[in-house]
Design a protein around this motif. Structure first.
Motif, PDB file in Angstrom:
ATOM      1  N   THR A   1      -5.268   2.328  -3.589  1.00 40.37           N
ATOM      2  CA  THR A   1      -3.843   2.503  -3.875  1.00 40.37           C
ATOM      3  C   THR A   1      -3.678   3.174  -5.235  1.00 40.37           C
ATOM      4  O   THR A   1      -4.313   2.757  -6.214  1.00 40.37           O
ATOM      5  CB  THR A   1      -3.144   1.127  -3.913  1.00 40.37           C
ATOM      6  OG1 THR A   1      -3.425   0.426  -2.702  1.00 40.37           O
ATOM      7  CG2 THR A   1      -1.626   1.275  -4.055  1.00 40.37           C
ATOM      8  N   VAL A   2      -2.849   4.199  -5.310  1.00 42.45           N
ATOM      9  CA  VAL A   2      -2.537   4.821  -6.599  1.00 42.45           C
ATOM     10  C   VAL A   2      -1.661   3.843  -7.372  1.00 42.45           C
ATOM     11  O   VAL A   2      -0.579   3.479  -6.907  1.00 42.45           O
ATOM     12  CB  VAL A   2      -1.776   6.152  -6.408  1.00 42.45           C
ATOM     13  CG1 VAL A   2      -1.382   6.738  -7.772  1.00 42.45           C
ATOM     14  CG2 VAL A   2      -2.601   7.144  -5.616  1.00 42.45           C
ATOM     15  N   ILE A   3      -2.136   3.358  -8.537  1.00 44.63           N
ATOM     16  CA  ILE A   3      -1.328   2.384  -9.280  1.00 44.63           C
ATOM     17  C   ILE A   3      -0.696   2.970 -10.534  1.00 44.63           C
ATOM     18  O   ILE A   3       0.195   2.375 -11.112  1.00 44.63           O
ATOM     19  CB  ILE A   3      -2.133   1.102  -9.630  1.00 44.63           C
ATOM     20  CG1 ILE A   3      -3.353   1.438 -10.474  1.00 44.63           C
ATOM     21  CG2 ILE A   3      -2.536   0.361  -8.365  1.00 44.63           C
ATOM     22  CD1 ILE A   3      -4.005   0.182 -11.050  1.00 44.63           C
TER      23      ILE A   3
ATOM     24  N   HIS B   1      -1.494   5.298  -0.388  1.00 42.02           N
ATOM     25  CA  HIS B   1      -2.695   4.601   0.066  1.00 42.02           C
ATOM     26  C   HIS B   1      -3.720   5.527   0.708  1.00 42.02           C
ATOM     27  O   HIS B   1      -3.379   6.565   1.276  1.00 42.02           O
ATOM     28  CB  HIS B   1      -2.334   3.562   1.143  1.00 42.02           C
ATOM     29  CG  HIS B   1      -1.483   2.445   0.655  1.00 42.02           C
ATOM     30  ND1 HIS B   1      -1.879   1.584  -0.338  1.00 42.02           N
ATOM     31  CD2 HIS B   1      -0.246   2.040   1.029  1.00 42.02           C
ATOM     32  CE1 HIS B   1      -0.926   0.694  -0.539  1.00 42.02           C
ATOM     33  NE2 HIS B   1       0.085   0.960   0.268  1.00 42.02           N
TER      34      HIS B   1
ATOM     35  N   VAL C   1       2.825   6.946  -7.096  1.00 43.24           N
ATOM     36  CA  VAL C   1       2.340   5.568  -7.215  1.00 43.24           C
ATOM     37  C   VAL C   1       2.660   4.827  -5.917  1.00 43.24           C
ATOM     38  O   VAL C   1       3.760   4.977  -5.375  1.00 43.24           O
ATOM     39  CB  VAL C   1       3.015   4.875  -8.418  1.00 43.24           C
ATOM     40  CG1 VAL C   1       2.753   3.378  -8.404  1.00 43.24           C
ATOM     41  CG2 VAL C   1       2.527   5.492  -9.722  1.00 43.24           C
ATOM     42  N   GLY C   2       1.695   4.067  -5.419  1.00 44.08           N
ATOM     43  CA  GLY C   2       1.897   3.343  -4.166  1.00 44.08           C
ATOM     44  C   GLY C   2       1.250   4.038  -2.970  1.00 44.08           C
ATOM     45  O   GLY C   2       1.174   3.459  -1.899  1.00 44.08           O
TER      46      GLY C   2
ATOM     47  N   TYR D   1      -6.606   1.748  -7.506  1.00 40.80           N
ATOM     48  CA  TYR D   1      -7.138   0.401  -7.293  1.00 40.80           C
ATOM     49  C   TYR D   1      -7.770   0.363  -5.910  1.00 40.80           C
ATOM     50  O   TYR D   1      -7.135   0.727  -4.921  1.00 40.80           O
ATOM     51  CB  TYR D   1      -5.995  -0.611  -7.397  1.00 40.80           C
ATOM     52  CG  TYR D   1      -6.415  -2.062  -7.280  1.00 40.80           C
ATOM     53  CD1 TYR D   1      -7.018  -2.723  -8.350  1.00 40.80           C
ATOM     54  CD2 TYR D   1      -6.180  -2.782  -6.116  1.00 40.80           C
ATOM     55  CE1 TYR D   1      -7.386  -4.054  -8.263  1.00 40.80           C
ATOM     56  CE2 TYR D   1      -6.543  -4.113  -6.013  1.00 40.80           C
ATOM     57  CZ  TYR D   1      -7.147  -4.745  -7.086  1.00 40.80           C
ATOM     58  OH  TYR D   1      -7.515  -6.068  -7.000  1.00 40.80           O
TER      59      TYR D   1
ATOM     60  N   ASP E   1       2.832   4.001   5.492  1.00 42.98           N
ATOM     61  CA  ASP E   1       2.876   2.827   6.343  1.00 42.98           C
ATOM     62  C   ASP E   1       1.837   2.913   7.450  1.00 42.98           C
ATOM     63  O   ASP E   1       1.170   1.939   7.770  1.00 42.98           O
ATOM     64  CB  ASP E   1       4.266   2.698   6.980  1.00 42.98           C
ATOM     65  CG  ASP E   1       5.304   2.364   5.929  1.00 42.98           C
ATOM     66  OD1 ASP E   1       4.893   1.999   4.829  1.00 42.98           O
ATOM     67  OD2 ASP E   1       6.495   2.473   6.223  1.00 42.98           O
TER      68      ASP E   1
ATOM     69  N   ILE F   1       7.225   7.577   2.984  1.00 43.35           N
ATOM     70  CA  ILE F   1       7.138   6.147   3.253  1.00 43.35           C
ATOM     71  C   ILE F   1       6.427   5.922   4.591  1.00 43.35           C
ATOM     72  O   ILE F   1       5.512   5.133   4.689  1.00 43.35           O
ATOM     73  CB  ILE F   1       8.539   5.501   3.276  1.00 43.35           C
ATOM     74  CG1 ILE F   1       9.205   5.666   1.917  1.00 43.35           C
ATOM     75  CG2 ILE F   1       8.446   4.026   3.627  1.00 43.35           C
ATOM     76  CD1 ILE F   1      10.666   5.303   1.893  1.00 43.35           C
TER      77      ILE F   1
ATOM     78  N   ILE G   1      -9.041  -0.536   1.006  1.00 43.07           N
ATOM     79  CA  ILE G   1      -7.781   0.173   0.795  1.00 43.07           C
ATOM     80  C   ILE G   1      -7.730   0.621  -0.662  1.00 43.07           C
ATOM     81  O   ILE G   1      -7.969  -0.180  -1.573  1.00 43.07           O
ATOM     82  CB  ILE G   1      -6.570  -0.745   1.101  1.00 43.07           C
ATOM     83  CG1 ILE G   1      -6.532  -1.079   2.594  1.00 43.07           C
ATOM     84  CG2 ILE G   1      -5.253  -0.056   0.694  1.00 43.07           C
ATOM     85  CD1 ILE G   1      -5.492  -2.122   2.958  1.00 43.07           C
TER      86      ILE G   1
END
Lengths: 108, 232
Positions: free
Chosen positions: A26-28, A41, A38-39, A102, A6, A2, A24
């Motif tokens: 992002t793995v979606i 960056h 997922v999430g 994304y 961040d 996390i 940016i």
């Protein structure tokens, strides 16, 4: 995990504050043994400098290239990499997973 | 992404506020949703589930796909008591991805020499927790055996809805603790959230083994939260 992700968004904000163009990624979505959840960056600037990770190093090169295009056009893109896709082998996602990424530009 | 949204995400993280960035994948439209002001959002149910799980992901609603970027604060571990168990639990917690801190007003215990790898505050819990308030993304362990120190932290932990509250001591010690907390006005449901005796039942004997059992119990509380009846 996390904390690391961040730091990437903080970096993206400060890069933008310095006047750099920033995208940016992002793995979606992930399937199989994708190395990053997922999430995750990746922040990219207009010179191709980047921070973070979407795949543990396998497809970052390709994502950075696409990000430069997103920075130029301002249009977000959804990229897909995986072993079923021939280009995935070329860019090296050999771990057997598939990921969807994304990519968007940070606007003013 | 608008720069303003990125700023909101970063500010929320600095202030330990849970939030979600909603991205409509078809057209890139985005909005920032704070956990506190979730009610009324068209995706409130989906966002709430994502926040509980602490996981980003794609959801569908009325034929449209949305990506939820979930941002929850880093999980903290507050240890009340600069004792042998906390000397072992600090490093274990850090390896497991938690952000540990030790609080103990007894300066002989709360010394940096005894805790080379873990931040240690030689303060009363009231004072230390005023500066770093407890929240639902914090686990707390009461390890001093001294009600004068432990109880002050416990009342705050119960009010702050910490996701894990563990208290060292025998069943007898805990029964007395329950009585004191009832006198403070906490009901049975609130008090059932206290894990006591502390730690998973793995037959732990040494302080380090007890630390392992506590770390396991914290992970269990963090990851299996929706299944726990004690939260209902």
């Amino acid at each position: 995990m996390i904390g690391a992700d961040d730091d990437i968004l903080t970096a993206a904000e400060s890069w933008r504050a310095q006047g750099r163009e920033v995208a940016i990624a992002t793995v979606i979505e992930t399937w199989g043994s994708a190395p990053r959840p997922v999430g995750s960056h990746l922040a990219i600037d207009q010179d191709g400098r980047f921070l973070g990770s979407v795949s543990g190093g396998c497809v970052e090169g390709a994502v950075v290239e696409e990000a430069l295009d997103v920075i130029a056009t301002g249009k977000p893109k959804t990229l897909e990499f995986g072993v079923a896709d021939e280009t995935a082998w070329k860019v090296g996602l050999s771990c057997g997973g598939r990921i969807k990424v994304y990519v968007e530009r940070v606007e003013r | 992404m608008k720069l303003e949204l990125l700023k909101q995400l970063n500010a929320a993280r600095r202030e330990r506020r849970a939030c979600v960035l909603v991205t409509e994948l078809a057209d890139g439209a985005q909005r920032f949703v704070a956990a506190q002001t979730l009610a009324g959002d068209p995706l409130a149910e989906e966002i709430d589930a994502a926040l509980r799980a602490g996981k980003s992901g794609t959801v569908e609603r009325d034929g449209a796909a949305y990506f939820l970027t979930v941002q929850v604060p880093p999980v903290r571990l507050v240890m009340i008591g600069a004792v042998h168990i906390s000397q072992a639990l600090g490093p274990i917690a850090r390896i497991a991805g938690l952000d540990p801190v030790v609080i103990d007003p007894r300066t002989a215990f709360a010394s940096p020499e005894r805790f080379p790898d873990t931040p240690v505050l030689a303060q009363w819990p009231d004072e230390a927790l005023e500066a770093r308030p407890l929240d639902r993304y914090t686990a707390i362990c009461l390890l001093t055996h001294d009600p004068k120190i432990d109880d002050r932290a416990l009342t705050r932990a119960l009010s702050a809805e910490c996701f894990y509250i563990g208290a060292l001591g025998s069943r007898k010690t805990h029964a007395k603790r329950i009585e004191r907390m009832k006198a403070e006005g906490f009901d049975d449901a609130a008090l059932a959230r206290i894990h006591a005796p502390i730690g998973l039942d793995i037959g732990a004997v040494s302080p380090a083994e007890i630390a392992v059992s506590i770390a396991g119990e914290i992970v269990d509380a963090l990851r299996k939260k929706p299944q726990r009846t004690e939260r209902a």
